[in-house]
Design an enzyme around this catalytic site. Structure first.
Site, PDB file in Angstrom:
ATOM      1  N   MET A  10       9.427  -7.513  -3.719  1.00 48.15           N
ATOM      2  CA  MET A  10       8.676  -6.272  -3.945  1.00 48.15           C
ATOM      3  C   MET A  10       9.290  -5.097  -3.170  1.00 48.15           C
ATOM      4  O   MET A  10       8.724  -4.634  -2.200  1.00 48.15           O
ATOM      5  CB  MET A  10       7.213  -6.474  -3.532  1.00 48.15           C
ATOM      6  CG  MET A  10       6.519  -7.585  -4.310  1.00 48.15           C
ATOM      7  SD  MET A  10       4.985  -8.138  -3.540  1.00 48.15           S
ATOM      8  CE  MET A  10       5.616  -9.092  -2.149  1.00 48.15           C
ATOM      9  N   GLN A  52      -0.950  -2.884  -9.135  1.00 45.63           N
ATOM     10  CA  GLN A  52      -1.076  -1.772  -8.182  1.00 45.63           C
ATOM     11  C   GLN A  52      -1.552  -0.510  -8.885  1.00 45.63           C
ATOM     12  O   GLN A  52      -2.543   0.120  -8.485  1.00 45.63           O
ATOM     13  CB  GLN A  52       0.270  -1.494  -7.506  1.00 45.63           C
ATOM     14  CG  GLN A  52       0.733  -2.526  -6.500  1.00 45.63           C
ATOM     15  CD  GLN A  52       2.139  -2.229  -5.999  1.00 45.63           C
ATOM     16  OE1 GLN A  52       2.878  -1.440  -6.590  1.00 45.63           O
ATOM     17  NE2 GLN A  52       2.515  -2.861  -4.904  1.00 45.63           N
ATOM     18  N   THR A  83       6.895  -6.020   2.249  1.00 43.43           N
ATOM     19  CA  THR A  83       6.482  -4.798   1.572  1.00 43.43           C
ATOM     20  C   THR A  83       5.376  -4.156   2.384  1.00 43.43           C
ATOM     21  O   THR A  83       4.532  -4.870   2.937  1.00 43.43           O
ATOM     22  CB  THR A  83       5.969  -5.075   0.143  1.00 43.43           C
ATOM     23  OG1 THR A  83       5.216  -3.943  -0.327  1.00 43.43           O
ATOM     24  CG2 THR A  83       5.074  -6.291   0.088  1.00 43.43           C
ATOM     25  N   ASN A  84       5.382  -2.828   2.464  1.00 45.95           N
ATOM     26  CA  ASN A  84       4.288  -2.128   3.136  1.00 45.95           C
ATOM     27  C   ASN A  84       3.046  -2.045   2.256  1.00 45.95           C
ATOM     28  O   ASN A  84       1.935  -2.322   2.699  1.00 45.95           O
ATOM     29  CB  ASN A  84       4.719  -0.705   3.520  1.00 45.95           C
ATOM     30  CG  ASN A  84       5.608  -0.655   4.741  1.00 45.95           C
ATOM     31  OD1 ASN A  84       5.139  -0.517   5.866  1.00 45.95           O
ATOM     32  ND2 ASN A  84       6.917  -0.752   4.517  1.00 45.95           N
ATOM     33  N   THR A  85       3.246  -1.641   0.992  1.00 49.11           N
ATOM     34  CA  THR A  85       2.109  -1.353   0.121  1.00 49.11           C
ATOM     35  C   THR A  85       1.153  -2.531  -0.005  1.00 49.11           C
ATOM     36  O   THR A  85      -0.070  -2.374   0.051  1.00 49.11           O
ATOM     37  CB  THR A  85       2.594  -0.917  -1.270  1.00 49.11           C
ATOM     38  OG1 THR A  85       3.367   0.282  -1.140  1.00 49.11           O
ATOM     39  CG2 THR A  85       1.437  -0.669  -2.213  1.00 49.11           C
ATOM     40  N   CYS A 196       7.958   2.277   3.773  1.00 53.50           N
ATOM     41  CA  CYS A 196       8.240   1.562   2.532  1.00 53.50           C
ATOM     42  C   CYS A 196       9.540   0.822   2.790  1.00 53.50           C
ATOM     43  O   CYS A 196      10.499   1.412   3.327  1.00 53.50           O
ATOM     44  CB  CYS A 196       8.366   2.514   1.355  1.00 53.50           C
ATOM     45  SG  CYS A 196       8.993   1.706  -0.138  1.00 53.50           S
ATOM     46  N   THR A 197       9.612  -0.434   2.420  1.00 50.78           N
ATOM     47  CA  THR A 197      10.760  -1.241   2.824  1.00 50.78           C
ATOM     48  C   THR A 197      12.047  -0.853   2.113  1.00 50.78           C
ATOM     49  O   THR A 197      13.121  -1.319   2.488  1.00 50.78           O
ATOM     50  CB  THR A 197      10.469  -2.742   2.608  1.00 50.78           C
ATOM     51  OG1 THR A 197      10.054  -2.974   1.256  1.00 50.78           O
ATOM     52  CG2 THR A 197       9.370  -3.209   3.555  1.00 50.78           C
ATOM     53  N   GLU A 198      11.960   0.007   1.086  1.00 48.12           N
ATOM     54  CA  GLU A 198      13.188   0.473   0.417  1.00 48.12           C
ATOM     55  C   GLU A 198      13.748   1.771   0.989  1.00 48.12           C
ATOM     56  O   GLU A 198      14.905   2.103   0.741  1.00 48.12           O
ATOM     57  CB  GLU A 198      12.942   0.690  -1.087  1.00 48.12           C
ATOM     58  CG  GLU A 198      12.890  -0.577  -1.917  1.00 48.12           C
ATOM     59  CD  GLU A 198      11.531  -1.242  -1.880  1.00 48.12           C
ATOM     60  OE1 GLU A 198      11.461  -2.456  -2.152  1.00 48.12           O
ATOM     61  OE2 GLU A 198      10.539  -0.550  -1.563  1.00 48.12           O
TER      62      GLU A 198
END
Length: 230
Positions: A10, A52, A83-85, A196-198
């Site tokens: 994710m 989501q 993932t943060n979300t 956000c991990t991206e």
């Protein structure tokens, strides 16, 4: 060494970063031929993303709870949600397993405190910036959390899903993020949490006048510390 359990996918772009960072850190600590003991359960992001944006968080939680249980059954000794979300459903995941869940906000908040940055800007998906599941955990540590203005949040969110999650790195988008960081700086932010991990794929320390607290890197460090009993 304890075995780390990763819930990835994710997106897999950032999950690959977790794998790299965790193994690099173990190698740096223990020696050139050492690597982490870990399991990764990588989910299909499509159904999660659809849930989501439709507000079906229980459906998304069910996917991740299943992944966490599979990791525990496979011998993982902790769960790291990459993932943060989806930390919006962290409580449901922790309640479903009997091993520790390492929350992504905790190392980020501690890093801000260690840096003396009590007023932080938060970048992430609209869910992360606008809802309280991450912000409340940070404010509980004594931090003041600033988020971008509405139009800036829309741009940050769009770039994450339309570009970073599919491996697109754009100089134009980097400049958008830099302008957002400048705006947060003008409002008094002392550091920027890349929530956000991206985002760390796009924004590096040299792209910001403020210190960057990359949740992917800090979460990976926390996983390694757990694995090594630190």
């Amino acid at each position: 060494m304890r075995t780390i359990g990763l819930i990835g996918g994710m997106s897999w772009e950032s999950s690959a970063e977790y794998y790299r960072l965790i193994n690099q850190q173990v190698r740096d600590r223990l020696g050139p031929l050492r690597s982490a003991k870990l399991l990764m359960y990588s989910v299909d992001f499509g159904p999660v993303e659809q849930a989501q944006h439709a507000g079906r968080w229980d459906d998304a939680a069910a996917i991740l709870v299943d992944a966490a249980r599979r990791l525990e059954a496979g011998g993982a000794e902790c769960v790291v949600l990459c993932t943060n979300t989806m930390h919006k459903v962290a409580g449901q995941i922790q309640a479903a397993i009997d091993i520790p869940f390492l929350h992504i906000a905790d190392p980020a908040g501690q890093a801000a405190l260690d840096a003396g940055a009590l007023r932080v800007g938060l970048l992430g998906t609209a869910f992360t910036m606008e809802q309280d599941f991450l912000k409340a955990r940070l404010t509980a540590k004594g931090l003041t959390v600033l988020v971008p203005e509405a139009e800036e949040r829309q741009a940050v969110h769009r770039i994450i899903y339309d570009e970073l999650c599919v491996g697109v790195i754009s100089e134009a988008s980097r400049q958008v993020y830099q302008r957002v960081i400048e705006s947060l700086t003008e409002r008094g932010a002392q550091a920027i949490i890349l929530g956000c991990t991206e985002i760390g794929l796009l924004i590096k320390p040299e792209h910001s006048a403020l210190p960057l607290l990359d949740t992917t890197e800090l979460h990976a460090q926390a996983a390694v510390a757990f694995a090594l009993g630190e």
